[in-house]
Design a protein around this motif. Structure first.
Motif, mmCIF file in Angstrom:
data_model
loop_
_atom_site.group_PDB
_atom_site.id
_atom_site.type_symbol
_atom_site.label_atom_id
_atom_site.label_comp_id
_atom_site.label_asym_id
_atom_site.label_seq_id
_atom_site.Cartn_x
_atom_site.Cartn_y
_atom_site.Cartn_z
ATOM 1 N N ILE A 26 0.813 -1.224 0.000
ATOM 2 C CA ILE A 26 0.000 0.000 0.000
ATOM 3 C C ILE A 26 0.845 1.272 0.000
ATOM 4 N N SER A 27 2.127 1.148 0.296
ATOM 5 C CA SER A 27 2.974 2.337 0.366
ATOM 6 C C SER A 27 3.398 2.773 -1.038
ATOM 7 N N ALA A 28 3.418 4.075 -1.249
ATOM 8 C CA ALA A 28 3.882 4.609 -2.530
ATOM 9 C C ALA A 28 5.384 4.433 -2.692
ATOM 10 N N ASN A 29 6.094 4.271 -1.566
ATOM 11 C CA ASN A 29 7.542 4.062 -1.594
ATOM 12 C C ASN A 29 7.850 2.780 -0.835
ATOM 13 N N PRO A 30 7.820 1.602 -1.502
ATOM 14 C CA PRO A 30 7.976 0.312 -0.813
ATOM 15 C C PRO A 30 9.264 0.157 -0.025
ATOM 16 N N SER A 31 10.293 0.884 -0.403
ATOM 17 C CA SER A 31 11.572 0.764 0.296
ATOM 18 C C SER A 31 11.673 1.665 1.518
ATOM 19 N N GLY A 32 10.625 2.498 1.746
ATOM 20 C CA GLY A 32 10.602 3.380 2.904
ATOM 21 C C GLY A 32 11.238 4.723 2.602
ATOM 22 N N PRO A 33 11.134 5.698 3.515
ATOM 23 C CA PRO A 33 10.401 5.637 4.795
ATOM 24 C C PRO A 33 8.888 5.643 4.587
ATOM 25 N N TYR A 34 8.161 5.109 5.583
ATOM 26 C CA TYR A 34 6.724 4.927 5.444
ATOM 27 C C TYR A 34 5.962 6.006 6.214
ATOM 28 N N LYS A 35 4.876 6.446 5.630
ATOM 29 C CA LYS A 35 4.043 7.458 6.259
ATOM 30 C C LYS A 35 3.208 6.841 7.381
ATOM 31 N N LEU A 36 2.784 7.706 8.303
ATOM 32 C CA LEU A 36 2.001 7.251 9.443
ATOM 33 C C LEU A 36 0.706 6.571 8.993
ATOM 34 N N ARG A 37 0.035 7.141 8.005
ATOM 35 C CA ARG A 37 -1.237 6.562 7.557
ATOM 36 C C ARG A 37 -1.043 5.182 6.930
ATOM 37 N N ASP A 38 0.106 4.974 6.272
ATOM 38 C CA ASP A 38 0.381 3.659 5.687
ATOM 39 C C ASP A 38 0.641 2.621 6.777
ATOM 40 N N ARG A 39 1.398 3.019 7.807
ATOM 41 C CA ARG A 39 1.653 2.102 8.925
ATOM 42 C C ARG A 39 0.352 1.782 9.654
ATOM 43 N N TRP A 40 -0.508 2.793 9.805
ATOM 44 C CA TRP A 40 -1.794 2.594 10.478
ATOM 45 C C TRP A 40 -2.668 1.617 9.688
ATOM 46 N N LYS A 41 -2.798 1.832 8.389
ATOM 47 C CA LYS A 41 -3.626 0.968 7.546
ATOM 48 C C LYS A 41 -3.113 -0.474 7.550
ATOM 49 N N ALA A 42 -1.812 -0.639 7.359
ATOM 50 C CA ALA A 42 -1.235 -1.983 7.330
ATOM 51 C C ALA A 42 -1.406 -2.678 8.675
ATOM 52 N N GLY A 43 -1.205 -1.935 9.771
ATOM 53 C CA GLY A 43 -1.379 -2.518 11.096
ATOM 54 C C GLY A 43 -2.819 -2.907 11.370
ATOM 55 N N PHE A 44 -3.749 -2.045 10.982
ATOM 56 C CA PHE A 44 -5.169 -2.327 11.218
ATOM 57 C C PHE A 44 -5.613 -3.566 10.438
ATOM 58 N N MET A 45 -5.226 -3.662 9.179
ATOM 59 C CA MET A 45 -5.618 -4.814 8.362
ATOM 60 C C MET A 45 -4.978 -6.106 8.848
ATOM 61 N N SER A 46 -3.729 -6.039 9.278
ATOM 62 C CA SER A 46 -3.088 -7.244 9.805
ATOM 63 C C SER A 46 -3.752 -7.686 11.103
ATOM 64 N N GLY A 47 -4.224 -6.722 11.905
ATOM 65 C CA GLY A 47 -4.949 -7.054 13.130
ATOM 66 C C GLY A 47 -6.277 -7.726 12.853
ATOM 67 N N LEU A 48 -6.978 -7.291 11.805
ATOM 68 C CA LEU A 48 -8.246 -7.920 11.432
ATOM 69 C C LEU A 48 -8.030 -9.365 10.992
ATOM 70 N N LEU A 49 -7.007 -9.593 10.187
ATOM 71 C CA LEU A 49 -6.701 -10.956 9.747
ATOM 72 C C LEU A 49 -6.326 -11.844 10.925
ATOM 73 N N GLU A 50 -5.559 -11.272 11.832
ATOM 74 C CA GLU A 50 -5.169 -11.999 13.044
ATOM 75 C C GLU A 50 -6.397 -12.415 13.852
ATOM 76 N N ALA A 51 -7.383 -11.523 13.962
ATOM 77 C CA ALA A 51 -8.598 -11.823 14.722
ATOM 78 C C ALA A 51 -9.371 -12.973 14.105
ATOM 79 N N VAL A 52 -9.487 -12.989 12.780
ATOM 80 C CA VAL A 52 -10.216 -14.062 12.091
ATOM 81 C C VAL A 52 -9.577 -15.416 12.358
ATOM 82 N N VAL A 53 -8.261 -15.465 12.320
ATOM 83 C CA VAL A 53 -7.546 -16.738 12.469
ATOM 84 C C VAL A 53 -7.486 -17.195 13.924
#
Length: 298
Positions: free
Chosen positions: A98-125
């Motif tokens: 989802i990051s426009a710059n895959p090699s970093g540095p990453y924006k706060l909103r990108d870290r938030w989105k990736a963290g939130f989605m990974s948490g949802l997947l974790e909950a399902v499993v």
């Protein structure tokens, strides 16, 4: 030449958002930290269920004896290992995607989105693991469910009549909220806190340890009421299903409408969160750092 090709292929996979090492590092760090924190977690669970003071919870565990003290270790050991694998692995993958710059540095909103989605997947499993774990650690269920197999047999026979909502996925909606928000908060501030402490003459393992401890503690304290709600909902077996609102009202009434009783066990959760997330973050970042040094040497 061959080694350079391997390194290049690994770099290409990371640029596309896939790196198997992220999953391995998450699994190893979570597996090791679980052994250290299990006694603390079990004491907190008793406080959440019975509204005990810390001494009362410890006394109850002592009365049950060593045989039952480690009862319920296997589900959290498996679930925490899977959790670390999914949490760090999918976060790293999603962040690259989802990051426009895959090699970093990453924006706060990108870290938030990736963290939130990974948490949802974790909950399902992991919801089924947490459900079994909470039943196993409730002392009132020792006679009815002496082992994991007895719980699984119940879910696979009578439990099927209740459906997934009453069976493996009881209390799923607050789990989704807790895991999604928790992962988003953790990954949003983990690296910035660590980077602020780096380069100040401290040992290399100390910044990630402090970052994980501080970040994990604050996140867990903010979401602690959700953990209390989940523990109470998931420890119930064969009882009338309450809606989310009814469950919240029931717990609020049982705590005498006092926030202090909702946070019963909060002192131990500070200790558990400090140790757990500090160890997980330090081990994970240490593994990543060692890998980077090896690449530079090669």
């Amino acid at each position: 030449m061959k080694e350079n090709n391997l390194i290049n292929r690994e770099s290409e996979r990371q640029a596309r958002g896939w790196s198997s090492r992220s999953y391995v590092y998450g699994a190893v760090s979570s597996f090791l930290s679980t052994f250290v924190t299990f006694p603390i977690y079990k004491t907190i669970f008793r406080q959440q269920i019975h509204v005990y003071a810390m001494r009362e919870a410890i006394r109850q565990l002592q009365q049950e004896g060593l045989r039952h003290f480690y009862r319920g270790l296997f589900p959290p050991l498996v679930s925490k290992t899977v959790q670390g694998t999914l949490l760090f692995g999918t976060y790293d993958t999603l962040l690259h995607l989802i990051s426009a710059n895959p090699s970093g540095p990453y924006k706060l909103r990108d870290r938030w989105k990736a963290g939130f989605m990974s948490g949802l997947l974790e909950a399902v499993v992991l919801s089924p693991f947490e459900r079994v774990q909470n039943i196993m650690q409730d002392g009132r269920k020792n006679a009815r469910f002496p082992d994991i197999h007895s719980i699984l047999r119940y879910f696979n026979s009578y439990g099927l009549k209740e459906g997934l909502t009453m069976g493996y996925y009881r209390g799923f909606s607050p789990i989704l909220l807790r895991n999604g928000l928790g992962s988003a908060l953790y990954f949003s501030f983990k690296d910035p806190i660590r980077d602020c402490l780096s380069g100040k003459g401290l040992p290399s393992w100390l910044p990630p340890l402090v970052s994980g401890s501080v970040n994990g503690t604050i996140t867990c304290l903010l979401l602690y009421p959700l953990s209390v709600l989940i523990a109470n909902m998931q420890s119930q077996v064969g009882q009338e299903t309450l809606s989310l609102g009814e469950s919240i009202a029931s717990i609020w009434e049982s705590r005498g409408k006092k926030v202090s009783l909702i946070y019963r066990g909060g002192s131990l959760i500070i200790l558990r969160s400090c140790v757990t997330w500090g160890l997980v973050t330090a081990i994970h970042d240490l593994l990543q750092g060692n890998t980077g040094k090896k690449k530079e040497q090669e």
